[in-house]
Design a protein around this motif. Sequence first.
Motif, mmCIF file in Angstrom:
data_model
loop_
_atom_site.group_PDB
_atom_site.id
_atom_site.type_symbol
_atom_site.label_atom_id
_atom_site.label_comp_id
_atom_site.label_asym_id
_atom_site.label_seq_id
_atom_site.Cartn_x
_atom_site.Cartn_y
_atom_site.Cartn_z
ATOM 1 N N GLU A 99 0.856 -1.191 0.000
ATOM 2 C CA GLU A 99 0.000 0.000 0.000
ATOM 3 C C GLU A 99 0.889 1.237 0.000
ATOM 4 O O GLU A 99 1.850 1.321 0.770
ATOM 5 N N LEU A 100 0.588 2.187 -0.857
ATOM 6 C CA LEU A 100 1.297 3.457 -0.888
ATOM 7 C C LEU A 100 0.399 4.534 -0.307
ATOM 8 O O LEU A 100 -0.767 4.638 -0.685
ATOM 9 N N VAL A 101 0.925 5.328 0.613
ATOM 10 C CA VAL A 101 0.177 6.457 1.160
ATOM 11 C C VAL A 101 1.092 7.664 1.235
ATOM 12 O O VAL A 101 2.294 7.530 1.460
ATOM 13 N N GLN A 102 0.513 8.831 1.028
ATOM 14 C CA GLN A 102 1.252 10.062 1.269
ATOM 15 C C GLN A 102 0.896 10.490 2.675
ATOM 16 O O GLN A 102 -0.279 10.594 3.025
ATOM 17 N N GLY A 103 1.903 10.687 3.512
ATOM 18 C CA GLY A 103 1.590 11.050 4.888
ATOM 19 C C GLY A 103 2.809 11.070 5.783
ATOM 20 O O GLY A 103 3.948 11.158 5.332
ATOM 21 N N ASP A 104 2.529 10.954 7.070
ATOM 22 C CA ASP A 104 3.519 11.069 8.135
ATOM 23 C C ASP A 104 3.722 9.690 8.755
ATOM 24 O O ASP A 104 2.783 9.109 9.310
ATOM 25 N N ILE A 105 4.926 9.156 8.695
ATOM 26 C CA ILE A 105 5.227 7.830 9.230
ATOM 27 C C ILE A 105 4.935 7.742 10.726
ATOM 28 O O ILE A 105 4.575 6.685 11.229
ATOM 29 N N THR A 106 5.031 8.855 11.440
ATOM 30 C CA THR A 106 4.823 8.824 12.894
ATOM 31 C C THR A 106 3.347 8.689 13.277
ATOM 32 O O THR A 106 3.046 8.505 14.453
ATOM 33 N N GLU A 107 2.458 8.776 12.307
ATOM 34 C CA GLU A 107 1.022 8.671 12.588
ATOM 35 C C GLU A 107 0.419 7.341 12.150
ATOM 36 O O GLU A 107 -0.800 7.176 12.173
ATOM 37 N N GLN A 108 1.259 6.388 11.782
ATOM 38 C CA GLN A 108 0.770 5.119 11.241
ATOM 39 C C GLN A 108 0.390 4.144 12.358
ATOM 40 O O GLN A 108 1.186 3.884 13.257
ATOM 41 N N HIS A 109 -0.815 3.613 12.261
ATOM 42 C CA HIS A 109 -1.310 2.619 13.216
ATOM 43 C C HIS A 109 -1.005 1.232 12.656
ATOM 44 O O HIS A 109 -1.848 0.597 12.025
ATOM 45 N N VAL A 110 0.228 0.798 12.888
ATOM 46 C CA VAL A 110 0.725 -0.492 12.430
ATOM 47 C C VAL A 110 1.511 -1.115 13.582
ATOM 48 O O VAL A 110 1.789 -0.454 14.580
ATOM 49 N N ASP A 111 1.880 -2.377 13.419
ATOM 50 C CA ASP A 111 2.707 -3.006 14.453
ATOM 51 C C ASP A 111 4.103 -2.387 14.496
ATOM 52 O O ASP A 111 4.647 -2.141 15.567
ATOM 53 N N VAL A 112 4.686 -2.145 13.318
ATOM 54 C CA VAL A 112 6.061 -1.643 13.229
ATOM 55 C C VAL A 112 6.138 -0.460 12.283
ATOM 56 O O VAL A 112 5.594 -0.513 11.177
ATOM 57 N N VAL A 113 6.823 0.589 12.715
ATOM 58 C CA VAL A 113 7.251 1.638 11.786
ATOM 59 C C VAL A 113 8.758 1.497 11.656
ATOM 60 O O VAL A 113 9.458 1.192 12.615
ATOM 61 N N VAL A 114 9.240 1.704 10.449
ATOM 62 C CA VAL A 114 10.669 1.615 10.185
ATOM 63 C C VAL A 114 11.259 3.011 10.225
ATOM 64 O O VAL A 114 10.725 3.940 9.618
ATOM 65 N N ASN A 115 12.351 3.118 10.945
ATOM 66 C CA ASN A 115 13.071 4.378 11.073
ATOM 67 C C ASN A 115 14.286 4.360 10.161
ATOM 68 O O ASN A 115 15.126 3.468 10.265
ATOM 69 N N ALA A 116 14.390 5.333 9.291
ATOM 70 C CA ALA A 116 15.593 5.531 8.486
ATOM 71 C C ALA A 116 16.605 6.227 9.386
ATOM 72 O O ALA A 116 16.728 7.447 9.393
ATOM 73 N N ALA A 117 17.299 5.422 10.174
ATOM 74 C CA ALA A 117 18.170 5.921 11.240
ATOM 75 C C ALA A 117 19.562 6.244 10.725
ATOM 76 O O ALA A 117 19.935 5.867 9.613
ATOM 77 N N ILE A 168 3.549 -3.438 8.812
ATOM 78 C CA ILE A 168 4.774 -2.650 8.857
ATOM 79 C C ILE A 168 4.660 -1.471 7.898
ATOM 80 O O ILE A 168 4.087 -1.599 6.821
ATOM 81 N N ALA A 169 5.196 -0.321 8.326
ATOM 82 C CA ALA A 169 5.195 0.883 7.492
ATOM 83 C C ALA A 169 6.627 1.370 7.324
ATOM 84 O O ALA A 169 7.382 1.458 8.297
ATOM 85 N N PHE A 170 6.983 1.667 6.078
ATOM 86 C CA PHE A 170 8.318 2.122 5.714
ATOM 87 C C PHE A 170 8.290 3.543 5.172
ATOM 88 O O PHE A 170 7.372 3.891 4.435
ATOM 89 N N PRO A 171 9.354 4.311 5.434
ATOM 90 C CA PRO A 171 9.574 5.553 4.684
ATOM 91 C C PRO A 171 10.345 5.208 3.413
ATOM 92 O O PRO A 171 10.720 4.047 3.200
ATOM 93 N N ALA A 172 10.629 6.187 2.586
ATOM 94 C CA ALA A 172 11.492 6.006 1.421
ATOM 95 C C ALA A 172 12.938 6.142 1.913
ATOM 96 O O ALA A 172 13.506 7.228 1.954
#
Length: 172
Positions: free
Chosen positions: A5-23, A116-120
């Motif tokens: 799924e592609l969404v335009q938005g803010d990764i910090t607002e995703q209601h998922v089990d895991v958000v991925v941080n581009a650390a 899981i939600a990923f940033p680019a």
Amino acid sequence: MNLIELVQGDITEQHVDVVVNAANSSLLGGGGVDGAIHRKGGPAILEACRKLRAGHYGRGLKTGQAVATTAGKLPARWVVHTVGPVWSATEDRSGLLADCYRNSMLAAAELGACSIAFPAISTGIYRWPVESAAKIALTTLAEEVPGITSVRLVLFDKKTYDVFSENAQDKK
């Protein structure tokens, strides 16, 4: 094959089990996605990262690897941190970028996560060209990982969303 799924938005607002941080390799916060996750997630994420640095990751996290922490105040359960490669016109680092996505999925699966939600990854300060990043991300995230049933790419701006969307259409 995973449906992405592609969404335009803010990764910090995703209601998922895991958000991925581009650390960054220090795991101690930074700019872009990393800074946003640390700010919104609160001090629990930084504390967990400091514990990782005091233990197995004393020299930091290597490019392409992934490690999980609490998500603090984020709506997700966990944050999986991964260090993307810096773009190079003279060295092919695409395997490292694919490793970021693959190893993050595997880390999420080990936690028992389903979504899981990923940033680019690497497309900001690390200057990875968005077109190339989209192809790598979409190809890698299409790989099956047992237990992962929902994969989302959260793209911050319309331009990036449009490039990823065009590349997703090409995959169909």
